[in-house]
Scaffold this active site. Structure first.
Site, short mmCIF file in Angstrom:
data_model
loop_
_atom_site.label_atom_id
_atom_site.label_comp_id
_atom_site.label_asym_id
_atom_site.label_seq_id
_atom_site.Cartn_x
_atom_site.Cartn_y
_atom_site.Cartn_z
N LYS A 122 11.72 74.44 8.18
CA LYS A 122 10.39 73.97 7.80
C LYS A 122 10.09 74.23 6.33
O LYS A 122 9.43 73.42 5.67
CB LYS A 122 9.33 74.63 8.68
CG LYS A 122 9.35 74.15 10.12
CD LYS A 122 8.24 74.78 10.93
CE LYS A 122 8.22 74.25 12.35
NZ LYS A 122 7.14 74.83 13.17
N LYS A 206 14.26 63.40 17.84
CA LYS A 206 13.36 63.65 18.95
C LYS A 206 12.04 62.89 18.78
O LYS A 206 11.57 62.70 17.66
CB LYS A 206 13.06 65.15 19.05
CG LYS A 206 14.16 65.97 19.69
CD LYS A 206 13.76 67.43 19.81
CE LYS A 206 12.64 67.63 20.81
NZ LYS A 206 12.32 69.05 21.04
N LYS A 209 5.15 63.99 17.50
CA LYS A 209 3.79 63.61 17.16
C LYS A 209 3.59 63.50 15.66
O LYS A 209 2.59 62.96 15.21
CB LYS A 209 2.79 64.61 17.76
CG LYS A 209 3.03 66.06 17.40
CD LYS A 209 2.17 66.97 18.27
CE LYS A 209 2.48 68.44 18.06
NZ LYS A 209 1.73 69.31 18.97
#
Length: 344
Positions: A122, A206, A209
């Site tokens: 991240k 994947k 959202k």
């Protein structure tokens, strides 16, 4: 004389998990987690929270965060969690999470956190710009689990390392403070088939959202028309479906849609191929769309009904938080005693 293993935790089985309120939930969340939460509540004592403390490791609009918490709670309820059976609450409503996390910050070792690959992924090359919260997120996660002495945690592959850290923290606390068996070493509950649902636009990543394309996912709040349209627009290839599962190798989008059909119907991917072998996606997609609408449509409708009555959601979250605080309080009180805090 031989070394003896410390006594194991002797408490009752308990499962805990949570979802961050940081965007719309989708089909992947449903098949990978929510549907399993609904099953687990009947197998052992279940605590499911909305992870709003974790959510703010990345910027969240304060004006939207409360609504997003309610939306996750609505998803829990719409997918089968029963507040009379499972404890459903917002993480921030139970201060014991953060308080125990501080103790664990002093138990965990810096080298352990340096090995956490999710932070590296991240933060990328600019980790000095990231919040301290993102770096210590796995320690708070350990507190989430252990403040309830949860023995089982549903995890995907991306969270296994964090669960191992939780076990390390529990073991070190038990050892350092001469409290053998005080905290359990929680076990992973693997998500099983259907857990890894991929993007409808790119079968190599994947379903997420955070994907900028809404057509990449089926949101839990999508209506029947939106669900059907997204399935029909999903990326595929020109080949027909094979008879054998091995023959889907290298066909990521085809493999994904077959997997979605299997998960929604409760069948194996091989059973799906046996039914549709030799057929193209012109025949398969409409059947998948009908199936997705039949399963997901009622969930979206129930979520919209619940969200139209935020007071009812707040009542359920409030009752769940009260129950969670009752369970967490004795654990935290005993930790304070063990650590040697002044009790007044």
């Amino acid at each position: 004389m031989t070394d003896q293993a410390p006594p194991a935790y002797a408490g009752k089985p308990r499962v805990l998990s949570g979802v961050q309120p940081s965007g719309d939930l989708h089909l992947g969340n449903y098949l990978g987690a929510l549907v399993k939460f609904a099953r687990l509540q009947h197998e052992m004592e279940t605590f499911i929270f909305v992870a709003d403390l974790h959510a703010i490791t990345a910027w969240q609009d304060p004006a939207k965060l409360k609504h997003q918490v309610r939306e996750i709670a609505a998803a829990y309820l719409a997918t089968g969690l029963d507040p009379k059976v499972a404890t459903i609450f917002a993480q921030s409503a139970v201060p014991a999470h953060a308080e125990l996390a501080w103790v664990f910050n002093c138990v965990a070792r810096l080298g352990w956190l340096d090995r956490m690959t999710q932070f590296k992924d991240k933060a990328g090359k600019h980790k000095e710009r990231e919040s301290v919260g993102l770096y210590t997120y796995p320690v708070l996660q350990a507190a989430d689990i252990l403040v309830y002495k949860a023995t089982h945690v549903p995890v995907g592959e991306d969270q296994r390392q964090h669960l191992e850290l939780t076990r390390d923290i529990a073991a070190k606390f038990n050892h350092d403070f001469a409290a053998p068996g005080f905290f359990p070493l929680p076990e992973a509950l693997t998500q099983g088939p259907g857990a890894r649902i991929m993007s409808l636009r790119d079968g190599s990543v994947k379903m997420s959202k955070s994907d900028p394309s809404d057509n990449s996912r089926i949101n839990l709040t999508d209506d029947a028309d939106a669900i059907s349209q997204k399935i029909r627009k999903a990326r595929t290839d020109a080949d027909v479906l094979p008879e054998k599962l091995d023959d889907l190798a290298g066909r990521a989008e085809a493999q994904n849609l077959v997997g979605v059909y299997a998960a929604l119907s409760g069948r194996s991917a091989q059973d799906v191929l046996t039914e549709f072998a030799g057929q193209g996606f012109g025949a398969f997609k409409p059947k998948l769309a009908d199936l997705a609408v039949s399963v997901m449509g009622p969930i979206g409708g129930e979520m919209r009904r619940l969200l139209a009555d935020p007071g009812e959601i707040d009542r359920i979250l409030g009752a769940g938080a009260e129950r969670a605080r009752e369970v967490a309080a004795p654990t935290l009180a005993e930790v304070k005693r063990i650590v040697g805090y002044w009790a007044g």
